[in-house]
Design an enzyme around this catalytic site. Structure first.
Site, PDB file in Angstrom:
ATOM      1  N   ASP A  34       0.829  -1.207   0.000  1.00  0.00           N
ATOM      2  CA  ASP A  34       0.000   0.000   0.000  1.00  0.00           C
ATOM      3  C   ASP A  34       0.860   1.252   0.000  1.00  0.00           C
ATOM      4  O   ASP A  34       1.791   1.397   0.802  1.00  0.00           O
ATOM      5  CB  ASP A  34      -0.911   0.014   1.228  1.00  0.00           C
ATOM      6  CG  ASP A  34      -2.055  -0.966   1.114  1.00  0.00           C
ATOM      7  OD1 ASP A  34      -2.880  -0.789   0.199  1.00  0.00           O
ATOM      8  OD2 ASP A  34      -2.128  -1.906   1.921  1.00  0.00           O
ATOM      9  N   ASP A 174      -9.551  -6.784  -1.162  1.00  0.00           N
ATOM     10  CA  ASP A 174      -8.746  -6.239  -0.067  1.00  0.00           C
ATOM     11  C   ASP A 174      -9.653  -5.524   0.926  1.00  0.00           C
ATOM     12  O   ASP A 174     -10.400  -4.626   0.541  1.00  0.00           O
ATOM     13  CB  ASP A 174      -7.704  -5.272  -0.641  1.00  0.00           C
ATOM     14  CG  ASP A 174      -6.823  -4.650   0.432  1.00  0.00           C
ATOM     15  OD1 ASP A 174      -6.759  -5.188   1.548  1.00  0.00           O
ATOM     16  OD2 ASP A 174      -6.181  -3.624   0.134  1.00  0.00           O
TER      17      ASP A 174
END
Length: 225
Positions: A34, A174
């Site tokens: 991320d 996710d």
């Protein structure tokens, strides 16, 4: 093909080398990385200098998830690391085709991420041009949020669109992905399940190998490795 993907942001940042070793032992082949800018989401993570040595190990496939405004700036910043995929959010893309081409020129797989509130139809013009669709099952930004059950319908729509258009991008999910949520997603259809705090990097007893095995136990029978 169904795989468990580790969200490396959720790992112990003071012991990343050991974390990577344990993930490899557990059979993890993919890492979700991320990158957050404090603007598109109210959080910050992960800089190129942090991700470079991780990618350089060549032990994992890597997807860099840009939860950032002005994704063209971050694409330029991260292409030199040569991850396997770079994924940007369609919500902040002024020119989606331009971003797709920017990533492709670097010989990197192209992913588009979509937040829970965004209509799946926005992906239709690009499905044949990309390699991966990241479906967020929580709002991007922070680990530990509740799973958004309405996204299951979105996954059904996405699989239908993929079949209708004769394309084959990977589907990644996710956001609070664990044994329970995988059991609902897998029959619908997904390839990559990003696990983080709730299912892997937590303080509960058990090794990463045991936790990965537990998560995989919810894969549909015809999708097991």
């Amino acid at each position: 093909m169904e795989k468990i993907v580790a969200s490396i942001m959720c790992a112990d940042q003071l012991n990343l080398a050991k974390e990577l070793e344990n993930l490899s032992i557990a059979g993890i082949e993919w890492l979700h990385c991320d990158v957050m800018d404090g603007q598109f989401v109210n959080n910050l993570a992960m800089a190129p200098y942090v991700l470079k040595p991780i990618i350089d190990t060549k032990k994992f496939k890597t997807d860099i998830h840009l939860a950032c405004k002005n994704p063209e700036i971050y694409i330029e910043m991260f292409t030199n690391l040569q991850p396997d995929y770079i994924t940007f959010h369609i919500e902040v893309a002024d020119d989606v085709d331009k971003l797709i081409n920017q990533i492709k020129r670097a010989n990197i797989g192209v992913g588009i991420a979509i937040s829970p509130s965004t209509k799946i139809e926005e992906l239709v013009p690009y499905l044949e041009k990309i390699d991966l669709v990241l479906v967020m099952t929580v709002e991007p930004g922070f680990a530990g949020q509740s799973f958004n059950w309405s996204v299951l319908e979105k996954l059904k729509q996405l699989n239908s669109l993929i079949e209708k258009n004769g394309v084959n991008p990977l589907i990644e999910v996710d956001g609070n992905i664990n044994k329970e949520t995988i059991s609902h997603i897998s029959p619908i259809g997904a390839n990559l399940y990003v696990v983080g705090t709730s299912a892997l990097f937590n303080d509960k007893e058990g090794t990463y190998e045991e936790k990965v095995r537990e998560a995989k136990s919810s894969f549909r029978e015809d999708g097991k490795e």
